[in-house]
Design an enzyme around this catalytic site. Structure first.
Site, PDB file in Angstrom:
ATOM      1  N   LYS A  43       0.795  -0.999   0.028  1.00 29.51           N
ATOM      2  CA  LYS A  43      -0.155  -0.131   0.012  1.00 29.51           C
ATOM      3  C   LYS A  43       0.785   0.819   0.303  1.00 29.51           C
ATOM      4  O   LYS A  43       2.246   1.179   0.268  1.00 29.51           O
ATOM      5  CB  LYS A  43      -0.951   0.059   1.036  1.00 29.51           C
ATOM      6  CG  LYS A  43      -0.234  -0.122   2.526  1.00 29.51           C
ATOM      7  CD  LYS A  43      -0.916  -0.707   3.689  1.00 29.51           C
ATOM      8  CE  LYS A  43      -0.391  -0.466   5.355  1.00 29.51           C
ATOM      9  NZ  LYS A  43      -1.292  -0.822   6.232  1.00 29.51           N
ATOM     10  N   ARG A 141     -11.152   0.072  13.521  1.00 30.90           N
ATOM     11  CA  ARG A 141     -11.265   0.204  13.032  1.00 30.90           C
ATOM     12  C   ARG A 141     -11.924   0.380  11.943  1.00 30.90           C
ATOM     13  O   ARG A 141     -13.020   1.201  10.678  1.00 30.90           O
ATOM     14  CB  ARG A 141      -9.534   0.959  12.392  1.00 30.90           C
ATOM     15  CG  ARG A 141      -8.929   1.833  11.752  1.00 30.90           C
ATOM     16  CD  ARG A 141      -7.782   1.371  11.627  1.00 30.90           C
ATOM     17  NE  ARG A 141      -7.227   0.579  11.331  1.00 30.90           N
ATOM     18  CZ  ARG A 141      -6.090   0.338  11.041  1.00 30.90           C
ATOM     19  NH1 ARG A 141      -5.043   1.544  10.698  1.00 30.90           N
ATOM     20  NH2 ARG A 141      -5.339  -0.667  10.166  1.00 30.90           N
ATOM     21  N   TYR A 264      14.878  29.931  10.435  1.00 30.16           N
ATOM     22  CA  TYR A 264      13.738  30.467  10.452  1.00 30.16           C
ATOM     23  C   TYR A 264      13.416  30.637  11.859  1.00 30.16           C
ATOM     24  O   TYR A 264      13.482  29.432  12.820  1.00 30.16           O
ATOM     25  CB  TYR A 264      13.196  29.590  10.005  1.00 30.16           C
ATOM     26  CG  TYR A 264      12.481  30.028   8.150  1.00 30.16           C
ATOM     27  CD1 TYR A 264      13.083  31.150   7.395  1.00 30.16           C
ATOM     28  CD2 TYR A 264      12.887  28.803   7.623  1.00 30.16           C
ATOM     29  CE1 TYR A 264      12.802  31.625   5.876  1.00 30.16           C
ATOM     30  CE2 TYR A 264      12.938  29.209   5.572  1.00 30.16           C
ATOM     31  CZ  TYR A 264      12.570  30.531   5.446  1.00 30.16           C
ATOM     32  OH  TYR A 264      12.402  30.335   4.249  1.00 30.16           O
ATOM     33  N   MET A 317      11.794  24.588   3.710  1.00 29.60           N
ATOM     34  CA  MET A 317      11.156  23.536   2.411  1.00 29.60           C
ATOM     35  C   MET A 317      12.064  22.899   1.973  1.00 29.60           C
ATOM     36  O   MET A 317      11.502  21.478   1.487  1.00 29.60           O
ATOM     37  CB  MET A 317       9.832  24.914   1.955  1.00 29.60           C
ATOM     38  CG  MET A 317       9.607  24.346   0.341  1.00 29.60           C
ATOM     39  SD  MET A 317       8.153  24.956  -0.613  1.00 29.60           S
ATOM     40  CE  MET A 317       7.746  26.054   0.666  1.00 29.60           C
TER      41      MET A 317
HETATM   42  C1  PLP Z   1       0.079  -1.742   7.017  1.00 34.84           C
HETATM   43  C2  PLP Z   1      -0.662  -3.683   7.176  1.00 34.84           C
HETATM   44  C3  PLP Z   1      -0.048  -4.381   7.132  1.00 34.84           C
HETATM   45  C4  PLP Z   1       1.466  -4.610   7.104  1.00 34.84           C
HETATM   46  O1  PLP Z   1       1.601  -4.004   8.708  1.00 34.84           O
HETATM   47  P1  PLP Z   1       3.264  -4.220   8.789  1.00 34.84           P
HETATM   48  O2  PLP Z   1       3.264  -3.272  10.215  1.00 34.84           O
HETATM   49  O3  PLP Z   1       3.513  -2.841   7.585  1.00 34.84           O
HETATM   50  O4  PLP Z   1       3.937  -5.411   8.429  1.00 34.84           O
HETATM   51  C5  PLP Z   1      -0.899  -6.090   7.740  1.00 34.84           C
HETATM   52  N1  PLP Z   1      -1.924  -5.185   7.710  1.00 34.84           N
HETATM   53  C6  PLP Z   1      -3.195  -4.981   7.665  1.00 34.84           C
HETATM   54  C7  PLP Z   1      -4.526  -4.418   7.288  1.00 34.84           C
HETATM   55  C8  PLP Z   1      -2.739  -3.404   6.967  1.00 34.84           C
HETATM   56  O5  PLP Z   1      -3.323  -2.344   6.974  1.00 34.84           O
END
Ligand code: PLP
Length: 376
Positions: A43, A141, A264, A317
């Site tokens: 992802k 969630r 800054y 930036m």
């Molecule tokens: C992102 C995610 C993972 C992977 O988790 P990591 O901690 O990056 O290994 C696995 N399962 C679900 C549902 C996730 O959202």
């Protein structure tokens, strides 16, 4: 040179190096550790590293299942992995069934509404792959609440059957903390519910889950962060190979007197006569502004000529200022390379220096870097 490289490193200030060989080796190591099939979670553009090169390398190494968050990410993964099973963790948005069917993608379903919509879509004659069923065992969630008890799941039995489920899964809330009692509670809750889906493969482990004792691997694991070199066992040595390197260049050097304010809003004050190096990198490159080094608290750091040098002043930036006073005067010059991620500055150290976690560093790596894919 890989087909996924960006063209011209000389015209960019920073170079992001992605070792696809190390990525594949991390996936193999996790799969061996799990003793069952390991999927790859890709992802967020493969945690910022590029979904096409990551999926291409992993699929070539034998990875058959991928998880992404968005349908759009699934479509990109499908383009380079024509045979893989690709699950969309965020599930079915209303009316999106056709897009799933068009790209042979599998939604991760987590509510009665989603189950009914997907079942209806299947009943209309759509040809689709099996979906996954998400059971929430702690996070509150996404997913059907396991805390509602087996009765609530049983009440949805006909919807679940009609939806064509090929995987049941749950996700850990704190698997990186072995001592958290939530882990054992989640394992027990998932084991009880998975037992009511005989013959359907199950999946629980994320990266850190692979390192929890007494955690079954079931039929599929879902590592993400550890594939990309993040430490799945915080506080202990990192068992994974580093995948990401980020380097920049020195743009300018200057000497300032003790008492000078830097950056800054003058948030860092030189306590001694100091030599500063301004480097080419900033928050627009995905390096968090929270890594600023101020009088109140230290921030990030970078390696120049083998020496770890602190950020001083606010991260701008496009620029960061380093204190290079501790290096021999002649050893740093304009154009010299600077390491932001690499060696002792691994993802987790960089995350801590920016008051966040390595996951956020990785997924924020901007699009401005020249990208070099190596190890294939
Ligand atoms: C992102 C995610 C993972 C992977 O988790 P990591 O901690 O990056 O290994 C696995 N399962 C679900 C549902 C996730 O959202």
């Amino acid at each position: 040179m890989s087909a996924f490289d960006t063209p011209d490193a000389d015209t960019c200030g920073t170079i992001l190096t992605i070792d696809l060989g190390a990525l594949v080796s991390n996936w193999r190591a996790l799969q061996a550790r799990a003793g069952t099939e390991a999927a790859a979670v890709v992802k967020a553009n493969a945690y910022g590293l590029g979904i096409e090169p990551a999926v291409t390398a992993l699929a070539a190494a034998g990875c058959k299942s991928f998880f992404v968050a968005h349908l759009s990410e699934g479509i990109r993964a499908r383009a380079v992995a024509p045979d893989a099973t690709i699950y969309i963790l965020n599930g079915l948005l209303p009316g999106s069934g056709e897009r799933y069917a068009a790209h042979d993608l599998s939604p991760v379903l987590g509510s009665a509404e989603e189950l009914r919509e997907w079942a209806g879509f299947r009943a209309s004659g759509a040809s689709v792959r099996p979906a996954a069923l998400h059971l929430d065992t702690a996070i509150n969630r996404l997913g059907l609440s396991a805390s509602d008890g087996p009765g609530a799941i049983a009440a949805l039995r006909s919807e679940i059957d009609a939806a064509g489920i090929g995987l049941v899964m749950s996700h850990f809330a704190s698997s990186e903390d072995e001592a958290d009692p939530a882990n054992a509670r989640q394992m027990a809750a998932f084991s009880a519910i998975a037992a009511s889906f005989p013959g359907i493969p199950a999946s629980l482990k994320n990266s850190s889950g692979h390192f929890l004792s007494d955690c079954p691997s079931y039929q599929l694991t879902r590592p993400g962060y550890a594939l990309y070199g993040g430490n799945p066992t915080p506080g202990r040595p990192n068992p994974m190979r580093p995948v990401v390197g980020l380097t920049s260049r020195v743009l300018q050097l200057r000497d300032v007197r003790a008492g000078s304010q830097v950056g800054y809003n003058g948030r860092w004050t030189a306590r001694r006569d100091s030599r500063l190096a301004t480097i080419c990198l900033g928050y627009a490159d995905g390096y968090p502004r929270n890594a600023s080094g101020t009088d109140a608290s230290p921030g990030g750091s970078a390696i120049v000529d083998g020496v770890v040098c602190p950020f001083v002043g606010t991260v701008s930036m496009d620029l960061v200022i380093l204190d290079v006073t501790d290096l021999p005067a002649a050893s740093v010059k304009r154009g010299d390379p600077v390491t932001l991620i690499g060696g002792p500055l691994d993802l987790d150290v960089v995350g801590a220096g920016a008051k966040t976690i390595g996951y956020e560093i990785l997924t924020s790596l901007g699009r401005r870097h020249a990208r070099r894919y190596v190890g294939v």
